[in-house]
Design an enzyme around this catalytic site. Structure first.
Site, PDB file in Angstrom:
ATOM      1  N   GLU B 219     -38.241  31.633  66.714  1.00 18.31           N
ATOM      2  CA  GLU B 219     -37.994  30.631  67.749  1.00 18.31           C
ATOM      3  C   GLU B 219     -37.392  31.227  69.016  1.00 18.31           C
ATOM      4  O   GLU B 219     -37.642  30.785  70.115  1.00 18.31           O
ATOM      5  CB  GLU B 219     -37.051  29.526  67.239  1.00 18.31           C
ATOM      6  CG  GLU B 219     -37.565  28.802  66.010  1.00 18.31           C
ATOM      7  CD  GLU B 219     -37.222  29.530  64.721  1.00 18.31           C
ATOM      8  OE1 GLU B 219     -36.430  30.490  64.779  1.00 18.31           O
ATOM      9  OE2 GLU B 219     -37.759  29.177  63.661  1.00 18.31           O
ATOM     10  N   LEU B 220     -36.539  32.191  68.857  1.00 23.20           N
ATOM     11  CA  LEU B 220     -35.744  32.668  69.982  1.00 23.20           C
ATOM     12  C   LEU B 220     -36.309  33.954  70.532  1.00 23.20           C
ATOM     13  O   LEU B 220     -36.880  34.759  69.807  1.00 23.20           O
ATOM     14  CB  LEU B 220     -34.314  32.949  69.527  1.00 23.20           C
ATOM     15  CG  LEU B 220     -33.428  31.744  69.238  1.00 23.20           C
ATOM     16  CD1 LEU B 220     -32.135  32.208  68.603  1.00 23.20           C
ATOM     17  CD2 LEU B 220     -33.133  30.990  70.529  1.00 23.20           C
ATOM     18  N   ASP B 221     -36.082  34.143  71.808  1.00 27.32           N
ATOM     19  CA  ASP B 221     -36.356  35.444  72.402  1.00 27.32           C
ATOM     20  C   ASP B 221     -35.569  36.515  71.671  1.00 27.32           C
ATOM     21  O   ASP B 221     -36.026  37.630  71.480  1.00 27.32           O
ATOM     22  CB  ASP B 221     -35.889  35.457  73.862  1.00 27.32           C
ATOM     23  CG  ASP B 221     -37.032  35.129  74.785  1.00 27.32           C
ATOM     24  OD1 ASP B 221     -38.064  34.654  74.280  1.00 27.32           O
ATOM     25  OD2 ASP B 221     -36.892  35.323  75.998  1.00 27.32           O
ATOM     26  N   GLU B 222     -34.395  36.120  71.276  1.00 31.37           N
ATOM     27  CA  GLU B 222     -33.473  37.108  70.736  1.00 31.37           C
ATOM     28  C   GLU B 222     -32.630  36.389  69.693  1.00 31.37           C
ATOM     29  O   GLU B 222     -31.934  35.427  70.000  1.00 31.37           O
ATOM     30  CB  GLU B 222     -32.604  37.601  71.885  1.00 31.37           C
ATOM     31  CG  GLU B 222     -31.705  38.730  71.553  1.00 31.37           C
ATOM     32  CD  GLU B 222     -30.777  38.981  72.722  1.00 31.37           C
ATOM     33  OE1 GLU B 222     -29.568  38.771  72.542  1.00 31.37           O
ATOM     34  OE2 GLU B 222     -31.254  39.379  73.796  1.00 31.37           O
TER      35      GLU B 222
END
Lengths: 278, 278, 278, 278
Positions: B219-222
């Site tokens: 889900e997240l870039d990071e």
């Protein structure tokens, strides 16, 4: 006399040779000398500290006559001449306190003729140090900036330090004082936009809290960086503890940047700084 | 036996009491114990290391019978049982080398049954350590990921380490292995998007170079940050020297994160990690 | 109430279980919990912070009834109850200023009822903070220590901080207040004996300047170490600049040690300390 | 050509001027220039990197003709000419591995024609890098040192690195190679004498573990310090974990010192070093 010369110009052959010729001609004894050529902009910067029996006026004349052909930005200053610093604050005192503390110890060669604020909170603290407190809490922004501009001229201010000053200065004012306003702000990995950055950093679980001292410019969100530092934090730190850690880094980084400025160690080259640490 | 128990569940009264009751019942002697309640998610995490005369099976039975009512994520593992790690690389070797070096020294309780790469460059290095090198340089992305998925199952991989692996894994794969993929990437203040980040950092005149080890999430870039560190740099560093400094930080931060994982010190709580350092 | 319990005793099975049973019995909700067993001395130490609806008196009674069998050194304290600190200074102000500054910010949960000195120099600074200044500059050593002993009793002092106090306390006094006197001193690699240590460090060309906060003991040259830190220096630093750097480290290390003490995070175990950082 | 000039002599007026005159005369373009005057010994040191179209021979002639009057220790070297390094080891590999790793990456401008050891343990590691391993495990000390002396001459060694070499070199040999032998050793606050220093440090509860890279001299226990660094440790670290932390610092500090030597950044001035970091 103990003098500091700084020079900045386009790089070209012969600058160091000309400078050392001129200093030799002043019967000068070089104590410190640092130089750097920025390859991107081909800018040459140099900081030389030397002792001489000549007067400041005579040294200035000699250096200018020898170096003028390089069209340099040249400055000659006595080490004993302190930079005049106007500190701007709002309600948070930690950066101001550190500057006052280091000045008291004689570690920061600056004079602070006044502290200006858009709030009244720090009046007692400032006045207890025998420094004039200028309270702008009743002023609208334009009037405040006009007064600030006048003060900078009247008090012969060399540097404006935004020591957690929570008011935005106009691009025009920042432009006029380009290279003469230093700000401190928190820095995180990754960065956070918007309000309550330490709470965002806490929510994101960062393991490092940082601060950046930089020059204020009209064009950029964030001008040339002078100094940065960080501290390690863990999951156990509350947002309030992160803020406390942040305060500790902010005051240290800002004080270091002001000291480097006061000792003529900082050069702005393009969007960057060259800082000659000792 | 020397065992490590980790537990994660909603916080509620009596968990520590139940755990210590169960350990006492195993005639266990607690060597290390750390716990934390995340106030945002009200999640409780605990890591306990203890010695016992009972078998792993019996301890598991006892702990589960006492702790099941808390609906925990519970794990019991022998300290001597090494995590199985699949390392993914491309062409840069510095992170891989540090993992191999620390493993050789016995400082990293992991087994590396194979190293997988989308390039052939590091084949000789890997094989010189007696480790199988899986070269995917000829494979299209879907086939490569399918092979990777099979390997993770066949080799009973506990952790996938992206040691400067310059290929993006699909969100689906990241989701399947949630909490089991660790990546390392450079971090700057401020952050930079796009190509050649060290050159951007150089152009911007940063005074700090950093690296972040984090879990990979779809889900997240990071994903959740595990560890971060920085080094100070000056205006005199070239982009190449910044890259070299970055390599040094990257390898240290990644190795620390892998060691913390290998010792069951890391918990993912919401978007954050709790890391119990010793 | 928000309470901190600390416990120290010989390690033996069942302590954590007994503690958590007692806290559960107080309807307590554990917020922080850290424990450690020192293998050398087989000493167990534990610090638990928990919230409860019961009074301090009732909690004390319950905990003692359950834990007394372990013959522990047991303390229960409300987080809101501040430690009372007597600061001893001579002429240097940097450590004192940092304590006052952090206390002003609310980051140091201590009360400073008085500052005592063998010199009069810091009287104005201390009094400007509304704190009583006890000037012992006219007293002989025995009389000074007698007055100090009386003050510690009368002012109900929990901790004596030697904030660059350049007078040696008698072994008898150090023994009476064992574990209740914290000192800060410079630390170098290698170490230097005798006068002017920073000048010796300069002559030796050290690349690191450090400071150590430790408990004062009658028997040892240097008691249990609480915290240490260093800063990097170069050949270009003068002895005066080393001293300035040293001041910065000293104040930070001492303030951290006092904060850890104020939050009941420090345990003395043999010649060492266990410090539960958050 | 890209050249590095280093110069060391008694400080006197006109040196920088003479150097820059000579470089200008070589049509040289200065890239880096650093200088320092040690006030204690009145020694002047200077390191200048510049580009020129002239040959090394011609530059040498010109510089010598202009600078000889200062009776300097003068060196001119091409940046592309690598220092030849003989590494001495015993059984521990961590420092050697880091040197080999950085050399592989091209970050350490050195050549290692051979590794010499008083044990056979690291033979395979060394030979796997295509480097000659000289096993002295059967030799008595005098014979070993004689062979070492011959090797230094035959292999045209610029630097001997004691990378955890657990054998003491004779004062005579150290004197012959004065300024050409670098050693790494652990450093603690406070220092510890005798065997098992990490165990002593553990027993003493130090909060910092450090390492020092220094030149080896016949007269001193410990010669001029080149670089130092530390890591923070806690009460929870076992002696073995302290040793592992120590290894990590040792390899980093030694590699930095070797790199600084390889780039002609280190000057020995009295008992100290001047190190021109970039």
């Amino acid at each position: 006399m103990d003098l500091i010369v700084t020079l900045q110009c386009q790089d070209q052959p012969g600058i160091v040779h000309a400078m050392t010729t001129a200093i030799l001609d002043c019967l000068g004894n070089i104590i410190e000398n640092q130089q750097f050529t920025d390859p991107t902009t081909n800018t040459f910067v140099m900081r030389t500290r030397f002792e001489t029996g000549l007067s400041l006026h005579d040294v200035n004349t000699k250096l200018n006559s020898v170096l003028n052909k390089f069209k340099p930005n040249l400055s000659v200053r006595s080490v004993s001449e302190k930079k005049r610093v106007l500190v701007l604050v709002t309600t948070e005192s930690h950066c101001l306190r550190d500057l006052l503390y280091l000045q008291d110890l004689g570690e920061l060669p600056i004079e602070i003729p006044a502290v200006l604020s858009n709030h009244g909170d720090l009046k007692a603290l400032v006045e207890s140090h025998g420094i004039k407190f200028i309270d702008q809490s009743g002023l609208v922004k334009d009037a405040a900036e006009a007064q600030l501009r006048t003060l900078v001229g009247d008090l012969k201010i060399d540097l404006v330090v935004l020591a957690r000053y929570m008011q935005i200065l106009s691009p025009g004012f920042c432009g006029e004082l380009s290279g003469k306003i230093i700000n401190i702000h928190h820095s995180f990995l990754p960065g956070f936009k918007g309000a309550k950055p330490y709470h965002q950093a806490h929510a994101r679980g960062v393991k490092i809290i940082g601060a950046t001292a930089h020059f204020v410019t009209p064009e950029l969100d964030e001008g040339p960086i002078i100094d940065q530092d960080v501290a390690h934090v863990t999951h156990a730190a509350t947002p309030e503890e992160l803020i406390a850690t942040g305060r500790d880094i902010e005051r240290r980084v800002l004080s270091r940047a002001v000291r480097d400025f006061a000792q003529d160690r900082i050069f702005i080259v393009g969007d960057k700084t060259v800082v000659f640490h000792n």
